[in-house]
Write a protein that holds these residues in place. Structure first.
Motif, PDB file in Angstrom:
ATOM      1  N   PRO A 151      31.365 -20.590  -5.688  1.00  0.00           N
ATOM      2  CA  PRO A 151      32.080 -20.164  -6.892  1.00  0.00           C
ATOM      3  C   PRO A 151      31.445 -20.808  -8.122  1.00  0.00           C
ATOM      4  O   PRO A 151      30.917 -21.925  -8.055  1.00  0.00           O
ATOM      5  N   LEU A 152      31.491 -20.116  -9.242  1.00  0.00           N
ATOM      6  CA  LEU A 152      30.992 -20.704 -10.474  1.00  0.00           C
ATOM      7  C   LEU A 152      31.908 -21.844 -10.904  1.00  0.00           C
ATOM      8  O   LEU A 152      33.062 -21.931 -10.472  1.00  0.00           O
ATOM      9  N   CYS A 153      31.381 -22.716 -11.771  1.00  0.00           N
ATOM     10  CA  CYS A 153      32.144 -23.888 -12.186  1.00  0.00           C
ATOM     11  C   CYS A 153      31.946 -24.137 -13.673  1.00  0.00           C
ATOM     12  O   CYS A 153      31.247 -23.377 -14.360  1.00  0.00           O
ATOM     13  N   LEU A 154      32.531 -25.202 -14.180  1.00  0.00           N
ATOM     14  CA  LEU A 154      32.455 -25.521 -15.601  1.00  0.00           C
ATOM     15  C   LEU A 154      31.052 -26.001 -15.964  1.00  0.00           C
ATOM     16  O   LEU A 154      30.465 -26.834 -15.272  1.00  0.00           O
ATOM     17  N   ASP A 155      30.548 -25.514 -17.071  1.00  0.00           N
ATOM     18  CA  ASP A 155      29.189 -25.837 -17.504  1.00  0.00           C
ATOM     19  C   ASP A 155      29.162 -27.151 -18.284  1.00  0.00           C
ATOM     20  O   ASP A 155      29.047 -27.176 -19.510  1.00  0.00           O
ATOM     21  N   VAL A 156      29.298 -28.251 -17.560  1.00  0.00           N
ATOM     22  CA  VAL A 156      29.123 -29.590 -18.122  1.00  0.00           C
ATOM     23  C   VAL A 156      28.322 -30.406 -17.122  1.00  0.00           C
ATOM     24  O   VAL A 156      28.306 -30.112 -15.930  1.00  0.00           O
ATOM     25  N   ASP A 157      27.660 -31.439 -17.614  1.00  0.00           N
ATOM     26  CA  ASP A 157      26.839 -32.278 -16.745  1.00  0.00           C
ATOM     27  C   ASP A 157      27.569 -33.517 -16.248  1.00  0.00           C
ATOM     28  O   ASP A 157      27.221 -34.068 -15.205  1.00  0.00           O
ATOM     29  N   SER A 158      28.555 -33.986 -17.008  1.00  0.00           N
ATOM     30  CA  SER A 158      29.280 -35.194 -16.615  1.00  0.00           C
ATOM     31  C   SER A 158      30.647 -35.185 -17.277  1.00  0.00           C
ATOM     32  O   SER A 158      30.931 -34.348 -18.149  1.00  0.00           O
TER      33      SER A 158
END
Length: 678
Positions: free
Chosen positions: A148-155
């Motif tokens: 599933p796609l997820c939130l576009d953040v690195d941390s």
């Protein structure tokens, strides 16, 4: 001259108050007020002020809040605002968010409304602006192919303040984690890459972690018993795998002669299947999963099949285990009559398979990742005034934080999970991808899932019994809310925001796979109610059932069975250091100890799993809604009724637990968090 009374409430959270200047503008159907300063320093929980206008502003539609720096930036957490008109009418403006920088925050009056309910262009423009801002802040990305796609953040540092852990929760989380790591290091376990010396040593080491006894006497004395093994399929960490077996698959050639002595007198395997007393657990999804190494030692996996029998007393026992999907001379069928350690090892391989299915599919995929999809789509497509937003938002609290943290330290390449399990990183990715390909809408809806697996009548299935009570209570609550806001099926169909919301869930959560049965649109009130009930159940009760602890009362106090299961390598092993046995009669206690995880692997997994099964500070339990997103009387009354039913369920569960040998509290409402936050 028209005078309005304004009351602004600051939230009861750490550092919620501000030293910055706060001002407000009222926007009505007949005009706007002048920008009015409320306080030079908003250092109290509640500020009251009067706003004088040259004429009546008409019904108040919006307010604008301004925070202006005085020397330095000082964020402010606003709970809500109440505006009372000259005629005495009160307008409530829910906020419950951080006000940062110097960007004005517009809030609309709190009555729940869909897009078609809005009469004024300014309100339509406001909800469009709100969603544009949210879509810019909450973007999608792909973490792994087939996931599933997820939130576009690195941390977690990239998260908005409103989606991060609160200060006290973050402090408790990191403090608990640090304590467990230091404790394990101090005891010398983290660098001990040897096999356990004995079962007694393992029990002793994990008997007192975090100042509590987590290996109760019952578990220590029953871990190898067939009845306890069977009990776990009903009321353990993963109570959603077992299904009724009416016909043996060709790949599992169990014969009457093999199991006759385990079925009892005057019966046979065919008869027991016809009467619904035979069940199966099939771990086919693990077939061919690549494995890796831990500290240079090759690890192994299996894709077993396990046949279970429910006896006349209602107890469930395993009667046959095959450790591969391909029968043959090198894939013997293990039986309870085999050598003691042959049989124990066969059951341990099933528990190892259970570890993967539970952690990667039942827990990670079907609660955490789906919960994140529900949350992101809600934030992107439903404005604060939308009744579905108001209903769902409490059930997404801290979900984006815990999932972002998981991608940073747990399920990332080289992360905690890869270092502590037998499957390689590619293998873990493959398990979840295969799991998503098999997920169905029915499997996420408890009544449908119970029916599909044929387990409606099996006794002592407390997960089913308690879960159905909760599902029914949630469905009733959801039904009341939806009936209040949606007058007809047509109103559901015409809700463009709602339709965009469910379509994005279908596309980004389930990758547009129509065979899943997940709806891509909603055509009537009944469909909407079921979908919302599924989301709330997934994000609260289902997560509790597969993540949190079953508590047992005993002479040494409250103990957590889930922790006992997770941390005793011989009961719930995350890796296996020897290949699945291809012949019988060669196994002993020492070979068993040389197969299950080492001391270091066990200790590292224990550190993570103890943390992930903890109840942290700033927890909100099921039915607790301190933030009043609903402002109308009817939804508030429905919440009170829902809370009353949850209290009744709690009392029913606690009464039942007094009468059973092993208490089941996974789905006790007072222990279920409102959201996936750990």
């Amino acid at each position: 001259m028209a005078t309005y009374e304004v009351q602004v409430a600051t939230g009861d959270v750490f550092q919620a108050r501000t030293t910055n200047s706060i001002s407000i503008t009222l926007v009505g159907t007949e005009g706007e007020s002048a920008k009015t300063k409320l306080s030079h320093k908003l250092l109290t929980n509640c500020v009251k002020a009067k706003i004088h206008c040259e004429h009546d502003l008409g019904p108040i539609l919006l307010i604008r809040l301004y925070k202006e720096r005085i020397l330095f930036e000082d964020a402010w957490f606003c709970n809500d605002v109440c505006v009372t008109s000259p005629q005495g009418k009160a307008y409530h403006f829910p906020c419950y968010q951080w006000v940062e920088d110097e960007i004005p925050l517009q809030l609309r009056e709190g009555t729940g409304k869909t897009l078609s309910d809005d009469e004024y262009d300014i309100l339509k423009q406001h909800r469009q602006y709100e969603l544009e801002e949210r879509r810019a802040a909450f973007r999608w990305k792909s973490f792994a192919e087939g996931w599933p796609l997820c939130l576009d953040v690195d941390s977690i540092e990239d998260l908005t303040s409103d989606t991060k852990f609160s200060y006290i929760r973050a402090k408790d989380f990191h403090g608990t984690r640090t304590f467990q790591i230091l404790r394990m290091a101090f005891m010398g376990f983290l660098n001990n890459h040897c096999s356990w010396k004995s079962l007694e040593t393992m029990e002793k080491i994990f008997s007192k972690l975090k100042g509590r006894n987590i290996v109760p006497e019952y578990v220590a004395s029953h871990w190898s018993k067939d009845t306890f093994f069977g009990y776990q399929f009903l009321n353990g960490n993963n109570p959603v795998v077992i299904q009724k077996c009416m016909e043996l698959p060709d790949k599992f050639p169990v014969t009457q002669e093999m199991v006759a002595s385990f079925l009892g007198a005057d019966t046979n395997l065919r008869k027991e299947m016809q009467e619904g007393h035979i069940f199966i657990a099939d771990y086919e999804i693990l077939e061919g999963i690549p494995t890796g190494t831990i500290h240079g030692q090759q690890q192994y996996s299996a894709a077993p099949l396990c046949l279970l029998h429910q006896d006349s007393a209602g107890l469930l026992r395993p009667i046959a285990i095959q450790l591969s999907q391909t029968p043959g001379p090198k894939s013997p069928i293990f039986l309870p009559s085999d050598n003691e350690w042959d049989w124990i090892l066969a059951k341990t391989w099933v528990r190892n398979a259970e570890f993967y299915i539970h952690q990667i599919i039942t827990h990670l995929l079907k609660t955490h990742l789906f919960g994140e999809v529900f949350a992101i789509s809600t934030l992107r497509h439903l404005p604060m005034c939308h009744p579905v937003f108001k209903l769902l938002i409490p059930h997404f609290r801290f979900t984006l934080h815990i999932n972002t943290l998981a991608r940073s330290v747990l399920i990332n390449p080289g992360g905690t999970i890869e270092k502590g399990v037998g499957a390689s990183y590619e293998g873990l990715m493959m398990i979840l991808k295969r799991g998503l390909e098999k997920v169905t809408y029915m499997s996420l809806c408890l009544p449908d899932d119970i029916q599909a697996r044929g387990v409606s009548s099996i006794p002592n299935y407390y997960y089913r019994d308690d879960g159905m009570k909760l599902w029914t209570a949630m469905a009733s609550f959801v039904s009341g809310i939806i009936d209040f806001y949606y007058a007809s099926d047509d109103s559901v169909q015409r809700d463009a925001e709602l339709q965009a919301w469910v379509k994005e869930i279908f596309m980004n959560g389930f990758l547009g796979r129509q065979s899943s049965g997940i709806p891509s649109s909603l055509w009537n009130i009944t469909e909407l109610k079921k979908f919302l009930t599924m989301i709330i159940f997934t994000c609260s009760a289902q997560h509790a059932a597969v993540n949190t602890g079953q508590e047992l009362g005993g002479e040494q106090g409250i103990v957590t069975l889930w922790a006992a299961e997770a941390h005793i390598s011989f009961f719930y092993p995350s890796s296996m250091r020897e290949p699945p046995p291809e012949v019988k009669g060669r196994y002993s206690l020492q070979l068993f100890l040389d197969t299950i995880p080492t001391v270091a692997t066990t200790a590292k997994n224990a550190t993570s799993l103890l943390l992930l099964s903890s109840t942290l500070a700033d927890t909100r339990f099921l039915g607790q809604y301190p933030e009043e997103h609903f402002t109308e009387l009817e939804p508030k009354q429905l919440i009170r009724v829902f809370q009353g039913r949850l209290q009744e369920i709690t009392e029913e569960i606690e009464e039942r637990n007094k009468l059973v040998e092993l208490a089941y509290n996974y789905l006790n409402p007072k222990q279920i968090e409102n959201s996936i936050s750990i």
